[in-house]
Scaffold this motif. Structure first.
Motif, short mmCIF file in Angstrom:
data_model
loop_
_atom_site.label_atom_id
_atom_site.label_comp_id
_atom_site.label_asym_id
_atom_site.label_seq_id
_atom_site.Cartn_x
_atom_site.Cartn_y
_atom_site.Cartn_z
N ALA A 31 33.06 -2.94 37.00
CA ALA A 31 33.92 -4.08 36.29
C ALA A 31 34.99 -4.39 37.69
CB ALA A 31 34.71 -3.64 35.43
N GLU A 32 35.57 -3.48 38.39
CA GLU A 32 36.45 -3.67 39.25
C GLU A 32 35.79 -4.47 40.56
OE1 GLU A 32 39.96 -3.34 39.55
OE2 GLU A 32 39.58 -3.04 37.30
N HIS A 33 34.74 -3.98 40.64
CA HIS A 33 34.02 -4.76 41.95
C HIS A 33 33.86 -6.27 41.75
CE1 HIS A 33 31.80 -4.80 45.55
NE2 HIS A 33 30.84 -5.98 44.86
N ILE A 34 33.31 -6.45 40.47
CA ILE A 34 33.13 -7.84 40.01
C ILE A 34 34.30 -8.47 40.05
CG2 ILE A 34 32.16 -9.32 38.35
CD1 ILE A 34 30.11 -7.17 37.89
N ARG A 35 35.43 -7.87 39.37
CA ARG A 35 36.78 -8.78 39.08
C ARG A 35 37.45 -8.94 40.64
NH1 ARG A 35 41.78 -7.52 39.48
NH2 ARG A 35 41.70 -5.33 39.59
N LYS A 36 37.29 -7.95 41.65
CA LYS A 36 37.83 -8.05 42.93
C LYS A 36 37.18 -9.16 43.63
CE LYS A 36 40.38 -3.72 43.26
NZ LYS A 36 40.35 -2.39 43.67
N PHE A 37 35.94 -9.19 43.93
CA PHE A 37 35.17 -9.50 45.00
C PHE A 37 34.59 -10.75 44.35
CE2 PHE A 37 35.55 -5.06 45.96
CZ PHE A 37 36.26 -5.35 47.49
N TRP A 38 34.10 -11.17 43.20
CA TRP A 38 33.49 -12.24 42.65
C TRP A 38 34.66 -13.39 42.17
CZ3 TRP A 38 28.70 -11.69 39.43
CH2 TRP A 38 27.77 -10.88 40.19
N GLU A 39 34.21 -14.65 42.88
CA GLU A 39 35.24 -15.66 42.52
C GLU A 39 35.06 -15.98 40.71
OE1 GLU A 39 32.76 -19.64 43.17
OE2 GLU A 39 33.53 -19.05 44.91
N ARG A 44 32.40 -16.36 35.45
CA ARG A 44 32.31 -17.15 34.24
C ARG A 44 30.67 -17.51 33.78
NH1 ARG A 44 35.09 -20.96 35.84
NH2 ARG A 44 37.02 -20.25 35.22
N THR A 45 30.07 -17.66 34.96
CA THR A 45 28.67 -17.72 34.83
C THR A 45 27.79 -16.58 34.47
OG1 THR A 45 28.41 -19.43 36.55
CG2 THR A 45 26.27 -18.56 35.99
N LEU A 46 28.09 -15.21 35.07
CA LEU A 46 27.64 -14.04 34.60
C LEU A 46 27.83 -13.74 32.97
CD1 LEU A 46 26.01 -11.54 35.84
CD2 LEU A 46 28.26 -10.53 35.91
N ALA A 80 36.94 -12.06 32.52
CA ALA A 80 36.92 -13.35 32.14
C ALA A 80 38.16 -13.92 32.92
CB ALA A 80 37.10 -13.53 30.62
N PRO A 81 37.69 -15.10 33.71
CA PRO A 81 38.84 -15.86 34.53
C PRO A 81 39.76 -16.60 33.65
CG PRO A 81 36.69 -16.45 35.16
CD PRO A 81 36.45 -15.59 33.97
#
Length: 85
Positions: A31-39, A44-46, A80-81
């Protein structure tokens, strides 16, 4: 980006963290990796792809690995953004 490509990328991240002996640490790491490095658009798409599955079996049919489903479900609020005005 297409959802299947994002699912594949998330699964690769999940595979890395799945090797950790502590499952909670693995879920947090994913979760941290996705939160930090994904725009935000990627996240949102994932999450929308995950929402399109009714159950864990459907999520696996969509291509999600079990550990990625667990991480996205557990840490959904932080992934979630923020809504734009």
């Amino acid at each position: 980006m297409k959802a299947d490509h994002l699912i594949e990328m998330a699964n690769q991240i999940g595979m890395f963290f799945d090797s950790l002996p502590d499952r909670e640490e693995a879920l947090t790491g994913i979760a941290e990796h996705i939160r930090k490095f994904w725009e935000p658009r990627m996240r949102r798409t994932l999450l929308a792809a995950l929402d399109g599955t009714a159950a864990d079996a459907d999520a696996q049919e969509a291509g999600f690995t079990e550990i990625v489903v667990a991480a996205l479900t557990k840490y959904r609020d932080s992934l979630a953004p923020a809504a734009t005005a």
